[in-house]
Design an enzyme around this catalytic site. Structure first.
Site, PDB file in Angstrom:
ATOM      1  N   PRO A   2       0.844  -1.189   0.000  1.00  0.00           N
ATOM      2  CA  PRO A   2       0.000   0.000   0.000  1.00  0.00           C
ATOM      3  C   PRO A   2       0.883   1.244   0.000  1.00  0.00           C
ATOM      4  O   PRO A   2       1.815   1.332   0.787  1.00  0.00           O
ATOM      5  CB  PRO A   2      -0.783  -0.120   1.311  1.00  0.00           C
ATOM      6  CG  PRO A   2      -0.604  -1.522   1.774  1.00  0.00           C
ATOM      7  CD  PRO A   2       0.702  -1.969   1.236  1.00  0.00           C
ATOM      8  N   CYS A   3       0.599   2.202  -0.860  1.00  0.00           N
ATOM      9  CA  CYS A   3       1.435   3.393  -0.983  1.00  0.00           C
ATOM     10  C   CYS A   3       0.587   4.546  -1.501  1.00  0.00           C
ATOM     11  O   CYS A   3      -0.543   4.346  -1.934  1.00  0.00           O
ATOM     12  CB  CYS A   3       2.604   3.169  -1.947  1.00  0.00           C
ATOM     13  SG  CYS A   3       3.695   1.792  -1.509  1.00  0.00           S
ATOM     14  N   THR A   4       1.153   5.757  -1.494  1.00  0.00           N
ATOM     15  CA  THR A   4       0.532   6.922  -2.113  1.00  0.00           C
ATOM     16  C   THR A   4       1.618   7.698  -2.842  1.00  0.00           C
ATOM     17  O   THR A   4       2.699   7.924  -2.296  1.00  0.00           O
ATOM     18  CB  THR A   4      -0.140   7.829  -1.069  1.00  0.00           C
ATOM     19  OG1 THR A   4      -0.989   7.055  -0.227  1.00  0.00           O
ATOM     20  CG2 THR A   4      -0.968   8.901  -1.751  1.00  0.00           C
ATOM     21  N   GLU A  95       4.075   1.784  -6.730  1.00  0.00           N
ATOM     22  CA  GLU A  95       2.737   2.022  -6.209  1.00  0.00           C
ATOM     23  C   GLU A  95       1.899   0.807  -6.591  1.00  0.00           C
ATOM     24  O   GLU A  95       1.693   0.529  -7.774  1.00  0.00           O
ATOM     25  CB  GLU A  95       2.140   3.285  -6.855  1.00  0.00           C
ATOM     26  CG  GLU A  95       0.745   3.616  -6.414  1.00  0.00           C
ATOM     27  CD  GLU A  95       0.711   4.312  -5.070  1.00  0.00           C
ATOM     28  OE1 GLU A  95      -0.324   4.197  -4.394  1.00  0.00           O
ATOM     29  OE2 GLU A  95       1.702   4.958  -4.701  1.00  0.00           O
ATOM     30  N   ARG A 275      -8.235   9.317  -0.780  1.00  0.00           N
ATOM     31  CA  ARG A 275      -6.908   9.919  -0.754  1.00  0.00           C
ATOM     32  C   ARG A 275      -6.712  10.867  -1.934  1.00  0.00           C
ATOM     33  O   ARG A 275      -6.162  11.966  -1.792  1.00  0.00           O
ATOM     34  CB  ARG A 275      -5.830   8.832  -0.747  1.00  0.00           C
ATOM     35  CG  ARG A 275      -5.679   8.127   0.566  1.00  0.00           C
ATOM     36  CD  ARG A 275      -4.562   7.100   0.509  1.00  0.00           C
ATOM     37  NE  ARG A 275      -5.025   5.800   0.046  1.00  0.00           N
ATOM     38  CZ  ARG A 275      -4.233   4.833  -0.412  1.00  0.00           C
ATOM     39  NH1 ARG A 275      -2.935   5.049  -0.510  1.00  0.00           N
ATOM     40  NH2 ARG A 275      -4.724   3.677  -0.780  1.00  0.00           N
TER      41      ARG A 275
END
Length: 509
Positions: A2-4, A95, A275
């Site tokens: 999980p990333c942004t 990502e 997000r």
């Protein structure tokens, strides 16, 4: 993982830099100690073998030096994650993004299969563990990065859905994988920023350019046939348009990859789209209606733009803020103590507890080759940490950034950042002003150090001396942030100690 991710084109940034930045988050309930490192050509393997998928790849024999943020502990592979090579080309990978069953059924992911009975082991494809190590040391532009990774994906496949950014001083390219072997890539327009929250992101793709000049788009060689054969195009459009693409070469075909290859699950509306909504709401507060019954976009909208022109030029502080966000100023803030609290914590925050690090690369056109790239690094939960810029044209890294061990410690940036975050979270109301002062102090001093050393580097003709100055600057940066982090740790420890349940107001005297 999980990333942004946020990507900032050169005309959208405050100083003309291209900027790529990503939170690298562990899976729920886990934390991965990370460190900052420089890899020399001599340390780069000739034959790479993945720990997870067991795939073996012969690498070119001319690697370049590069920085990265690998796992500090052995056992799961390198996970180099994000870095800059000596040609001033950067990448961040990956990502983790989403897809849909139609795509995964048409081009299945290439997963590792262990030996069983008479059946031999079957290697899997490449993934987040591998991608930086097998790509970054061998590319001299962002465009080259897309082409190299694209060819590796076509040859070896992947066992997961990935989004990858490539950057040089002029361009940023974003690549998304499609199933096991296909991919799509777009040049980020110079005047926009891009937000990526664990979803298939691109909402526009020009097939004509991808199969022609490739000025702004590239993809797998058989992508039109792949879409047509497996009936993947679900857009509201005449079906014969895609047939024209397949039969006549590409003819003015604009598609929405997010609709064709992505997902729109209920879980996206809790985990992903909020997000994107918050980041764009922050950077473009007046460009759309973000709240209320007449909102253009809400946290559950499936059509939030992949990119926008910002209302103001984006700074490194803006990048840090959006990647640290937990819906401040909205009913969804898990720390909110105002308004109706029924929705507090309803959506997955951007700055979560299990962020391992944040890496942001600022590629500055006004700096010389030696000081062009600044690799900004922060460890642990972004809501409570600070990021510091490091020059990348160096041969060694200050111990404070690279000596992460398995044991909890106060001797390195990773563990101190973890400790500050956990204590500040538990004493939020009392500690948040310490965090705000910590961040302002470190960012101010970091800018001062960079400004001072930029002048020294620019006025030094000898390449070896310039590199020594970069190393010296990084050491000064380490000393500065170590002192500030230790001071902040003491302050949040004090606040949390005063909140212990066995406290008593009367002194013992």
């Amino acid at each position: 993982m999980p990333c942004t991710t946020i990507l900032v084109g050169k005309n959208a940034s405050y100083d003309g830099s291209t900027i790529i930045a990503r939170n690298d988050d562990s899976e729920a309930g886990s934390y991965t100690p990370k460190k900052y490192a420089v890899v020399s050509p001599e340390e780069q393997p000739g034959i790479y073998k993945s720990v997870i998928s067991h795939v073996e790849i012969k690498l070119p024999d001319d690697p370049m030096k590069y920085t990265c943020v690998p796992n500090a502990l052995e056992g799961e592979g390198i996970w180099a994650a994000n870095g800059v090579n000596e040609a001033n080309v950067a990448m961040t990978a990956t990502e983790t993004i989403t897809s849909n069953p139609r795509v995964l059924g048409a081009d299945p992911l290439v997963c590792y299969e262990p030996a069983e009975g008479d059946r031999p082991e079957k290697a899997g494809g490449i993934g987040e563990e591998d991608i930086v190590t097998i790509t970054l040391p061998y590319i001299r532009s962002a465009r080259e990065g897309v082409k190299r990774l694209g060819s590796l994906l076509e040859k070896y496949g992947t066992y997961e859905m990935n989004g990858v950014a490539f950057q040089d001083v002029n361009e940023i390219w974003w690549l998304e994988t499609i199933g096991g072997h296909h991919w799509i890539a777009r040049k980020v327009p110079d005047d926009v920023y891009v937000v990526m929250p664990n979803q298939f992101g691109m909402d526009e793709f020009d097939m004509e350019d991808a199969f022609g000049a490739q000025n702004e788009f590239m993809c797998s060689a058989d992508l039109p046939e792949f879409i047509e054969k497996y009936h993947l195009n679900v857009e509201n459009m005449a079906q014969d348009m895609l047939q024209d693409v397949v039969e006549d070469g590409v003819k003015n075909e604009i598609i929405c990859p997010r609709d064709i290859f992505g997902s729109h699950d209920d879980s996206d509306h809790v985990y992903n789209t909020p997000r994107a909504w918050y980041m764009e709401r922050t950077l473009n507060p007046h460009s759309a209606v973000w709240e209320g019954p007449d909102a253009d976009f809400t946290p559950v909208s499936d059509d939030i733009p992949w990119c926008m022109i910002p209302e103001k030029k984006i700074t490194m502080e803006d990048v840090k803020y959006v990647l640290s966000s937990h819906y401040q100023g909205t009913p969804y803030d898990p720390y909110g103590n105002y308004g109706d609290k029924k929705m507090c914590g309803a959506y997955r925050s951007i700055g979560v507890n299990r962020t391992d690090f944040m890496g942001a690369v600022q590629m500055r056109p006004y700096a010389g080759e030696c000081g062009r790239a600044l690799h900004w690094v922060a460890f642990a939960s972004n809501a409570f940490n600070v990021m510091v810029p490091l020059y990348t044209d160096v041969d060694e890294v200050p111990e404070y950034f690279t000596n992460t061990t398995e044991d909890v410690s106060t001797d390195n940036f990773y563990w101190v950042s973890r400790e500050i975050a956990a204590m500040a979270d538990a004493s939020y109301a009392k500690s948040i002003f310490h965090i705000e002062r910590y961040e302002e102090k470190v960012m101010s001093m970091a800018h001062e150090i960079v400004n001072r050393y930029d002048d020294l580097i620019d006025s030094t003709p000898d390449a070896g001396e310039r590199r020594s100055l970069c190393t010296q600057a990084n050491c000064e940066m380490a000393d500065m942030v170590k002192k500030a982090a230790s001071d902040t740790l003491g302050k949040v420890l004090y606040e949390l100690s005063n909140m212990m349940k066995n406290s008593y107001s009367r002194s013992d005297a």
